[in-house]
Design an enzyme around this catalytic site. Structure first.
Site, PDB file in Angstrom:
ATOM      1  N   HIS A  63       0.813  -1.226   0.000  1.00 35.95           N
ATOM      2  CA  HIS A  63       0.000   0.000   0.000  1.00 35.95           C
ATOM      3  C   HIS A  63       0.844   1.273   0.000  1.00 35.95           C
ATOM      4  O   HIS A  63       0.380   2.301   0.495  1.00 35.95           O
ATOM      5  CB  HIS A  63      -0.908   0.014   1.239  1.00 35.95           C
ATOM      6  CG  HIS A  63      -1.934  -1.082   1.266  1.00 35.95           C
ATOM      7  ND1 HIS A  63      -2.962  -1.194   0.356  1.00 35.95           N
ATOM      8  CD2 HIS A  63      -2.102  -2.138   2.110  1.00 35.95           C
ATOM      9  CE1 HIS A  63      -3.715  -2.250   0.637  1.00 35.95           C
ATOM     10  NE2 HIS A  63      -3.204  -2.842   1.700  1.00 35.95           N
ATOM     11  N   ARG A 122       6.087  -7.200   2.836  1.00 36.73           N
ATOM     12  CA  ARG A 122       4.746  -7.560   2.368  1.00 36.73           C
ATOM     13  C   ARG A 122       4.673  -7.168   0.902  1.00 36.73           C
ATOM     14  O   ARG A 122       4.845  -5.985   0.560  1.00 36.73           O
ATOM     15  CB  ARG A 122       3.634  -6.872   3.133  1.00 36.73           C
ATOM     16  CG  ARG A 122       2.270  -7.254   2.496  1.00 36.73           C
ATOM     17  CD  ARG A 122       1.110  -7.075   3.396  1.00 36.73           C
ATOM     18  NE  ARG A 122       0.792  -5.683   3.647  1.00 36.73           N
ATOM     19  CZ  ARG A 122      -0.205  -5.308   4.442  1.00 36.73           C
ATOM     20  NH1 ARG A 122      -0.945  -6.207   5.051  1.00 36.73           N
ATOM     21  NH2 ARG A 122      -0.443  -4.020   4.643  1.00 36.73           N
TER      22      ARG A 122
HETATM   23  C1  3PY Z   1      -5.339  -5.335   7.184  1.00 36.13           C
HETATM   24  O1  3PY Z   1      -5.724  -4.984   8.307  1.00 36.13           O
HETATM   25  O2  3PY Z   1      -6.123  -5.564   6.241  1.00 36.13           O
HETATM   26  C2  3PY Z   1      -3.922  -5.500   6.942  1.00 36.13           C
HETATM   27  O3  3PY Z   1      -3.544  -5.863   5.845  1.00 36.13           O
HETATM   28  C3  3PY Z   1      -2.991  -5.215   8.070  1.00 36.13           C
HETATM   29  O4  3PY Z   1      -1.666  -5.441   7.741  1.00 36.13           O
HETATM   30 MG    MG Z   2      -4.996  -5.964   4.333  1.00 39.56          MG
END
Ligand code: 3PY
Ligand code: MG
Length: 265
Positions: free
Chosen positions: A46, A71
């Site tokens: 993100h 990630r």
């Molecule tokens: C979420 O809360 O959707 C996440 O991906 C947290 O890392």
């Molecule tokens: Mg998430």
């Protein structure tokens, strides 16, 4: 070759606590790597962080002490190859909703015979303080493979996902999980559907002999999740910590409410 201490701790049944790096500059890794967390996860899902910045982050984090994790933006073999070849010690893969998707993660992350990862790269061996031949021989024992369950479809199929050999941990994304059930995206709630989903994933992870993880916003929440049996716990992010402290100061000094930009962590 260095040992991935996070994978070792999780295997021993111990908790391992880290945070997320979301700012697109390696100064963030440099400063946060000294804060005491077990691991730092570079967030490519993100944020605008590029592969190049991520590779620099992995090197800084590995040289300082925590485990460099990442990630990835989506479950893609191409991305898994690039982040591991540029020196991440482990991957967190979002939105894994079926056994086939979980098998694809393992196939991309591990070398033959357990998987089908392609041979190449140089930073991977450097970040484990070894040579390429040793890395290729031992990487499967050290790479941490974490799949995210963050959709109610994934919760419903938790057993078929978490029984795939080669997965070390499951990580719950509470925001997406709430959202997938038509609830407001938040880190925690006492909505029964969310509470039951989290309990089901935790129980299924334990039944399959792997670690369960979850993202939380602060230390008390991390302690509560640990007491429940969660091991792989992410506390907020560096940007979240920065804005939380800034908000505390502006509030104490009556400088107004401010306009925090951070919606998620
Ligand atoms: C979420 O809360 O959707 C996440 O991906 C947290 O890392
Ligand atoms: Mg998430």
């Amino acid at each position: 070759m260095k040992t991935n201490h996070v994978k070792a701790k999780l295997k021993r049944g111990e908790p391992s606590i880290g945070t997320w790096l979301t700012l697109p500059d390696s100064m963030s890794a440099r400063l946060m790597a000294r804060a005491g967390f077990d691991w730092l996860t570079v967030e490519l899902e993100h944020t605008p962080i590029t592969f190049e910045t991520a590779a620099q982050d992995f090197a800084i984090i590995a040289a300082t002490g925590p485990a460099p994790l990442v990630r990835i933006p989506w479950n893609s073999a191409e991305t898994i190859k690039r982040v591991l070849d540029t020196g991440a010690w482990g991957i967190v893969v979002p939105m894994v909703n079926s056994r086939a998707e979980a098998e694809a993660v393992v196939d991309a992350a591990l070398y033959a015979p357990q998987g089908n990862r392609s041979i190449g790269g140089y930073s991977h061996a450097a970040n484990f303080d070894t040579d390429a031949a040793t890395y290729y021989a031992k990487a499967n024992e050290q790479i941490l493979v974490v799949v995210m369950i963050e959709h109610i479809r994934g919760v419903e199929r938790a057993d078929e996902i978490l029984s795939v050999p080669g997965i070390d941990a499951v990580f719950i994304g509470p925001n997406d999980l709430h959202n997938s059930m038509g609830l407001k995206p938040v880190f925690d709630s006492d909505d029964k559907r969310f509470v039951d989903a989290v309990a089901h994933v935790l129980k299924t992870a334990k039944a399959n002999g792997i670690a369960a993880g979850i993202h939380v916003v602060d230390a008390p929440a991390a302690q509560r999740r640990m007491a429940e049996g969660f091991q792989f716990i992410a506390v907020a992010s560096e940007a979240g910590m920065m804005l939380a402290k800034a908000g505390e100061i502006t509030k104490a000094l009556n400088l107004g409410a401010g306009k925090p930009a951070l919606a998620k962590y």
